[in-house]
Scaffold this motif. Sequence first.
Motif, PDB file in Angstrom:
ATOM      1  N   GLU A 189       0.980  -1.488  -0.402  1.00  7.13           N
ATOM      2  CA  GLU A 189      -0.251   0.208  -0.164  1.00  7.13           C
ATOM      3  C   GLU A 189       0.721   1.158   0.080  1.00  7.13           C
ATOM      4  OE1 GLU A 189      -4.330  -1.194   1.876  1.00  7.13           O
ATOM      5  OE2 GLU A 189      -2.543  -0.893   3.538  1.00  7.13           O
ATOM      6  N   ARG A 190       1.764   1.402   0.491  1.00  4.43           N
ATOM      7  CA  ARG A 190       2.816   2.638   0.723  1.00  4.43           C
ATOM      8  C   ARG A 190       3.792   2.549  -0.529  1.00  4.43           C
ATOM      9  NH1 ARG A 190       3.148   1.640   6.719  1.00  4.43           N
ATOM     10  NH2 ARG A 190       5.392  -0.670   6.570  1.00  4.43           N
ATOM     11  N   LYS A 191       4.356   1.945  -1.071  1.00  5.19           N
ATOM     12  CA  LYS A 191       5.178   1.341  -1.783  1.00  5.19           C
ATOM     13  C   LYS A 191       4.502   2.002  -3.225  1.00  5.19           C
ATOM     14  CE  LYS A 191       8.824  -1.226  -4.588  1.00  5.19           C
ATOM     15  NZ  LYS A 191       9.889  -0.198  -4.574  1.00  5.19           N
ATOM     16  N   TYR A 192       3.097   1.701  -3.408  1.00  7.37           N
ATOM     17  CA  TYR A 192       2.485   1.467  -4.613  1.00  7.37           C
ATOM     18  C   TYR A 192       1.057   2.780  -4.767  1.00  7.37           C
ATOM     19  CZ  TYR A 192       5.480  -1.967  -6.299  1.00  7.37           C
ATOM     20  OH  TYR A 192       6.185  -2.885  -6.737  1.00  7.37           O
ATOM     21  N   ASN A 193       0.779   2.897  -3.818  1.00  7.69           N
ATOM     22  CA  ASN A 193      -0.108   3.812  -3.662  1.00  7.69           C
ATOM     23  C   ASN A 193      -1.291   3.414  -3.744  1.00  7.69           C
ATOM     24  OD1 ASN A 193      -1.775   6.114  -2.357  1.00  7.69           O
ATOM     25  ND2 ASN A 193      -1.276   7.622  -3.970  1.00  7.69           N
ATOM     26  N   PHE A 227      11.388  -7.229  -4.131  1.00 15.81           N
ATOM     27  CA  PHE A 227      11.340  -6.449  -5.472  1.00 15.81           C
ATOM     28  C   PHE A 227      12.052  -5.138  -5.563  1.00 15.81           C
ATOM     29  CE2 PHE A 227       8.503  -9.795  -3.834  1.00 15.81           C
ATOM     30  CZ  PHE A 227       7.625  -9.867  -4.665  1.00 15.81           C
ATOM     31  N   GLU A 228      12.032  -4.640  -6.481  1.00 23.44           N
ATOM     32  CA  GLU A 228      12.978  -3.560  -6.922  1.00 23.44           C
ATOM     33  C   GLU A 228      12.175  -2.588  -7.978  1.00 23.44           C
ATOM     34  OE1 GLU A 228      17.064  -1.438  -7.642  1.00 23.44           O
ATOM     35  OE2 GLU A 228      16.746  -3.883  -7.362  1.00 23.44           O
ATOM     36  N   LYS A 229      11.687  -3.017  -9.200  1.00 21.88           N
ATOM     37  CA  LYS A 229      11.577  -2.095 -10.208  1.00 21.88           C
ATOM     38  C   LYS A 229      10.130  -2.912 -11.255  1.00 21.88           C
ATOM     39  CE  LYS A 229      15.516  -0.549 -12.483  1.00 21.88           C
ATOM     40  NZ  LYS A 229      16.585  -0.667 -11.433  1.00 21.88           N
ATOM     41  N   GLU A 230      10.025  -3.510 -10.616  1.00 23.81           N
ATOM     42  CA  GLU A 230       7.889  -4.449 -10.671  1.00 23.81           C
ATOM     43  C   GLU A 230       6.903  -3.190 -10.476  1.00 23.81           C
ATOM     44  OE1 GLU A 230      10.952  -7.534  -9.853  1.00 23.81           O
ATOM     45  OE2 GLU A 230      10.379  -5.836  -8.853  1.00 23.81           O
ATOM     46  N   ASN A 231       6.246  -3.283 -10.896  1.00 27.20           N
ATOM     47  CA  ASN A 231       4.856  -2.568 -11.305  1.00 27.20           C
ATOM     48  C   ASN A 231       4.064  -3.719 -10.096  1.00 27.20           C
ATOM     49  OD1 ASN A 231       3.197  -4.183 -12.396  1.00 27.20           O
ATOM     50  ND2 ASN A 231       3.556  -3.324 -14.196  1.00 27.20           N
ATOM     51  N   ILE A 232       2.527  -3.082  -9.632  1.00 21.20           N
ATOM     52  CA  ILE A 232       2.638  -4.096  -8.746  1.00 21.20           C
ATOM     53  C   ILE A 232       1.462  -5.159  -9.506  1.00 21.20           C
ATOM     54  CG2 ILE A 232      -0.284  -2.556  -9.201  1.00 21.20           C
ATOM     55  CD1 ILE A 232       0.742  -3.874  -5.265  1.00 21.20           C
TER      56      ILE A 232
END
Length: 109
Positions: free
Chosen positions: A56-60, A79-84
Amino acid sequence: ETNAVKPRDAVISNELRYQVQELPAAANNSFVETAWLSNKLVLSNEDFENVAKLLERKYNVIVYFDNNALTQEHISGVFEKENIAQVLEILKMTTKFSYRINGNTIHLF
């Protein structure tokens, strides 16, 4: 025809050429504690409820558990560059769940 690969599945599997593996032995607490400096999300046997808060914090996004049993599943990964959506697909490789994304809301079931 039940074995036919759907084009969408082929696209997802091509995008997600990841190997699910244990965290290396070097992934000790200092690695986990400094990972945020490089914007990495490091999960070391975390329960899914805590993982959801981190996502929730990382991907809003807002994560809802439609199946409360999932909150106690344990998750590991880096995980580094992956999208949600990619993160969720990777997590599905080791944890049995489904999800639905609607804007910035995610339902896990």
